[in-house]
Design an enzyme around this catalytic site. Structure first.
Site, mmCIF file in Angstrom:
data_model
loop_
_atom_site.group_PDB
_atom_site.id
_atom_site.type_symbol
_atom_site.label_atom_id
_atom_site.label_comp_id
_atom_site.label_asym_id
_atom_site.label_seq_id
_atom_site.Cartn_x
_atom_site.Cartn_y
_atom_site.Cartn_z
ATOM 1 N N HIS A 126 -26.354 -7.021 15.927
ATOM 2 C CA HIS A 126 -26.848 -7.150 14.559
ATOM 3 C C HIS A 126 -27.625 -5.894 14.202
ATOM 4 C CE1 HIS A 126 -28.794 -8.869 10.997
ATOM 5 N NE2 HIS A 126 -27.858 -9.794 11.048
ATOM 6 N N ASP A 163 -22.882 -15.793 13.419
ATOM 7 C CA ASP A 163 -21.449 -16.129 13.395
ATOM 8 C C ASP A 163 -20.911 -16.604 14.740
ATOM 9 O OD1 ASP A 163 -21.382 -13.371 11.266
ATOM 10 O OD2 ASP A 163 -20.906 -15.419 10.654
HETATM 11 C C1 SDX Z 1 -23.534 -10.747 9.690
HETATM 12 O O1 SDX Z 1 -26.951 -7.584 7.866
HETATM 13 C C2 SDX Z 1 -27.013 -8.883 7.967
HETATM 14 O O2 SDX Z 1 -28.038 -9.428 7.836
HETATM 15 C C3 SDX Z 1 -25.672 -9.562 8.265
HETATM 16 C C4 SDX Z 1 -25.720 -11.103 8.488
HETATM 17 C C5 SDX Z 1 -26.169 -11.858 7.246
HETATM 18 O O3 SDX Z 1 -26.682 -12.978 7.405
HETATM 19 O O4 SDX Z 1 -25.896 -11.360 6.115
HETATM 20 O O5 SDX Z 1 -26.592 -11.403 9.562
HETATM 21 C C6 SDX Z 1 -24.319 -11.643 8.812
HETATM 22 O O6 SDX Z 1 -22.814 -9.918 9.189
HETATM 23 C C7 SDX Z 1 -23.732 -10.841 11.178
HETATM 24 C C8 SDX Z 1 -22.900 -9.760 11.956
HETATM 25 C C9 SDX Z 1 -21.450 -10.287 12.079
HETATM 26 N N1 SDX Z 1 -20.599 -9.227 12.672
HETATM 27 C C10 SDX Z 1 -20.161 -9.315 13.952
HETATM 28 O O7 SDX Z 1 -20.481 -10.206 14.734
HETATM 29 C C11 SDX Z 1 -19.200 -8.182 14.343
HETATM 30 C C12 SDX Z 1 -19.545 -7.662 15.750
HETATM 31 N N2 SDX Z 1 -20.840 -6.921 15.660
HETATM 32 C C13 SDX Z 1 -20.788 -5.545 15.391
HETATM 33 O O8 SDX Z 1 -19.675 -4.961 14.879
HETATM 34 C C14 SDX Z 1 -22.137 -4.890 15.102
HETATM 35 O O9 SDX Z 1 -23.036 -5.375 16.005
HETATM 36 C C15 SDX Z 1 -22.690 -5.045 13.703
HETATM 37 C C16 SDX Z 1 -21.713 -4.637 12.658
HETATM 38 C C17 SDX Z 1 -23.092 -6.459 13.441
HETATM 39 C C18 SDX Z 1 -23.940 -4.178 13.597
HETATM 40 O O10 SDX Z 1 -23.520 -2.882 13.681
HETATM 41 P P1 SDX Z 1 -24.558 -1.647 13.697
HETATM 42 O O11 SDX Z 1 -25.936 -2.097 13.465
HETATM 43 O O12 SDX Z 1 -24.003 -0.577 12.817
HETATM 44 O O13 SDX Z 1 -24.541 -1.201 15.202
HETATM 45 P P2 SDX Z 1 -23.496 -0.201 15.813
HETATM 46 O O14 SDX Z 1 -22.100 -0.570 15.371
HETATM 47 O O15 SDX Z 1 -23.978 1.189 15.568
HETATM 48 O O16 SDX Z 1 -23.615 -0.579 17.357
HETATM 49 C C19 SDX Z 1 -24.660 -0.017 18.148
HETATM 50 C C20 SDX Z 1 -24.053 0.103 19.536
HETATM 51 C C21 SDX Z 1 -22.703 0.838 19.527
HETATM 52 O O17 SDX Z 1 -22.559 1.426 20.802
HETATM 53 P P3 SDX Z 1 -22.892 3.040 20.909
HETATM 54 O O18 SDX Z 1 -21.971 3.739 19.916
HETATM 55 O O19 SDX Z 1 -24.357 3.182 20.554
HETATM 56 O O20 SDX Z 1 -22.574 3.359 22.362
HETATM 57 O O21 SDX Z 1 -23.760 -1.210 20.046
HETATM 58 C C22 SDX Z 1 -22.360 -1.366 20.235
HETATM 59 C C23 SDX Z 1 -21.688 -0.265 19.425
HETATM 60 O O22 SDX Z 1 -20.440 0.070 19.999
HETATM 61 N N3 SDX Z 1 -22.016 -2.669 19.701
HETATM 62 C C24 SDX Z 1 -21.152 -3.506 20.278
HETATM 63 C C25 SDX Z 1 -21.169 -4.643 19.462
HETATM 64 N N4 SDX Z 1 -22.017 -4.463 18.437
HETATM 65 C C26 SDX Z 1 -22.536 -3.226 18.595
HETATM 66 N N5 SDX Z 1 -20.396 -3.408 21.379
HETATM 67 C C27 SDX Z 1 -19.618 -4.482 21.666
HETATM 68 N N6 SDX Z 1 -19.567 -5.617 20.948
HETATM 69 C C28 SDX Z 1 -20.329 -5.734 19.835
HETATM 70 N N7 SDX Z 1 -20.298 -6.848 19.098
#
Ligand code: SDX
Length: 429
Positions: free
Chosen positions: A306, A363
């Site tokens: 998140h 989720d």
């Molecule tokens: C919602 O914003 C809100 O408040 C949203 C929400 C709401 O109520 O409105 O809470 C609802 O959208 C919840 C999130 C639902 N999405 C998912 O579950 C999709 C999977 N999660 C990710 O794609 C990710 O965690 C996000 C999109 C939720 C957040 O992305 P960020 O903050 O941009 O973080 P990032 O993509 O830069 O990740 C940071 C690191 C990365 O690794 P590095 O490049 O630093 O090495 O963490 C890794 C990412 O690769 N990472 C994951 C991961 N999420 C982040 N690795 C594996 N699996 C994951 N799920």
């Protein structure tokens, strides 16, 4: 606490005002930065940039705190209902008995959509994703209320709010009925908001529909948990579109489209698809964890991570607790829930997830309950939209109520071609 931040640029010093929120969040006000320094800031994904001040929802991502108008989400999930929480978010206080009765009655009174809109459904293929239908049908509502679309007229806004809340629910249920070839079930206004939705979803004209209070209670809880989350992607979209003075329905429609993405509200459907895939691979969670950590692999653990929560999402905690309760009440044994729990356990023991502070988000478990309710997977993000609607409305209304609206228009750093002249076709190779 400093009242200003000092910025030193090209031998000059600038003093930028510091803002302190009611929960001691600190911000540097850069609204005069470009005028004073010629510089802008750059912040991909707006992870460090506030777009507004707001009194609606407070999140502490490090501590896993979520409060609507100061009230902890845990108390609302256990003691409130969705209509009351919607009123709290939109109008700022918990309603008294009369206010709640009037609000509920108004929502029931506006539950029907114009009969002409039923024909829209006939134009969609039965395989159409209900989010595509929802976004277009909600925007089309503006065609039926041409005289009450002015966002700067509070009286017109007050007329539209219950219409939006009540009719999105009807549109969502109708899209499900159309997709399975059943006749739409009209709202039954003797039922409460959630029971009415379940009736429109699952009743059939040929049989009496029995309301299951356990399922109603689960739905109330899920919609409350989804009702707002400050400046997330879809809410920020609603604010940005609304800042152009687009009407409420058009702004909500844009929010629905933003929510659809699998990185946002579309994740609840993606989680269940992931769990089903793991189940078909014999429940091999280790393989999923390995794939999620592999930078060469686009696979992500859906429902994990998140932008704000670097701790367990408090909503996920509540939903997980209710999963067991609801499934046992409904006498359902769902192997996907066991897989989800094993996946969570494995991830939270793995240094990759621990170091990156990746925890289950809202989720991760919600689809297990929607599935137990009999809601099809392609409707999960519609359920998220139904829940988030009061939050979208509250922020859109707050933006206009604050006055001094300025159209949202970010800047950029241009990295393209410098001045070049047009070359006639004959001179191009
Ligand atoms: C919602 O914003 C809100 O408040 C949203 C929400 C709401 O109520 O409105 O809470 C609802 O959208 C919840 C999130 C639902 N999405 C998912 O579950 C999709 C999977 N999660 C990710 O794609 C990710 O965690 C996000 C999109 C939720 C957040 O992305 P960020 O903050 O941009 O973080 P990032 O993509 O830069 O990740 C940071 C690191 C990365 O690794 P590095 O490049 O630093 O090495 O963490 C890794 C990412 O690769 N990472 C994951 C991961 N999420 C982040 N690795 C594996 N699996 C994951 N799920």
């Amino acid at each position: 606490m400093p009242k200003h931040a000092e910025l030193h640029l090209e031998g000059k010093s600038y003093s930028l005002p510091v803002l302190i929120g009611s929960e001691n969040e600190k911000a540097i006000d850069i609204s005069q930065l470009r005028a004073e320094t010629g510089y802008i800031t750059l912040d991909h994904g707006y992870g460090n940039t506030g777009s507004c001040t707001s009194k609606i929802t407070y999140i502490d991502g490090e501590k896993g705190i979520l409060r609507y108008r100061g009230i902890p989400i845990e108390q609302l999930a256990e003691q409130s209902n969705f209509v009351e929480t919607s009123y709290l978010l939109i109008y700022g206080t918990l309603p008294n008995k009369l206010e709640l009765e009037n609000f509920s009655h108004t929502l029931s009174h506006h539950s029907l959509i114009h009969e002409d809109m039923l024909r829209f459904y006939d134009g969609y293929p039965s395989t159409a994703h209900p989010m595509a239908i929802l976004a277009s049908m909600v925007c089309s509502l503006s065609a039926y209320y041409p005289d009450s679309l002015n966002p700067t007229d509070p009286a017109q806004v007050d007329q539209l709010i219950p219409r939006a809340l009540s009719k999105l629910r009807t549109i969502a249920a109708y899209s499900y009925k159309k997709s399975i070839g059943q006749p739409v079930i009209y709202p039954n206004n003797s039922l409460g908001f959630c029971a009415n939705f379940l009736s429109m979803m699952f009743a059939v004209p040929s049989e009496k529909y029995e309301i299951d209070e356990d399922i109603v209670g689960a739905l109330e809880m899920l919609l409350i948990l989804h009702a707002d989350h400050e400046q997330n992607c879809s809410t920020s979209t609603v604010r940005l579109v609304g800042s152009s003075l687009a009407n409420l329905f058009a702004s909500i429609s844009a929010g629905i489209s933003a929510l659809w993405g699998p990185l946002h509200g579309g994740a609840n459907q993606a989680v269940m698809e992931m769990l089903r895939q793991i189940h078909s691979n014999g429940g091999d969670v280790a393989a999923a964890i390995k794939a999620a950590k592999d930078k060469e692999n686009p696979f992500r653990l859906m429902g994990f991570g998140h932008r704000i929560y670097k701790n367990y999402d408090p909503r996920a905690k509540i939903i997980k607790k209710h999963c067991d309760k609801i499934l046992s009440k409904l006498k359902i044994k769902d192997p996907l829930l066991d897989i989800a729990k094993r996946l969570e356990e494995a991830a939270l023991e793995d240094s990759y997830f621990v170091e990156k502070k990746l925890y289950p988000n809202v989720d991760f478990y919600s689809g297990v309950i929607y599935q137990a309710m009999g809601i099809p997977m392609n409707m999960y993000t519609v359920m998220f939209a139904l829940g988030r609607l009061p939050g979208w409305i509250a922020h859109w209304k707050e933006m206009h109520d604050q006055g001094g609206n300025k159209i949202g228009r970010p800047r950029q750093v241009y990295e393209g071609e410098v001045l070049t002249n047009y070359r006639p076709l004959a001179e191009r190779k």
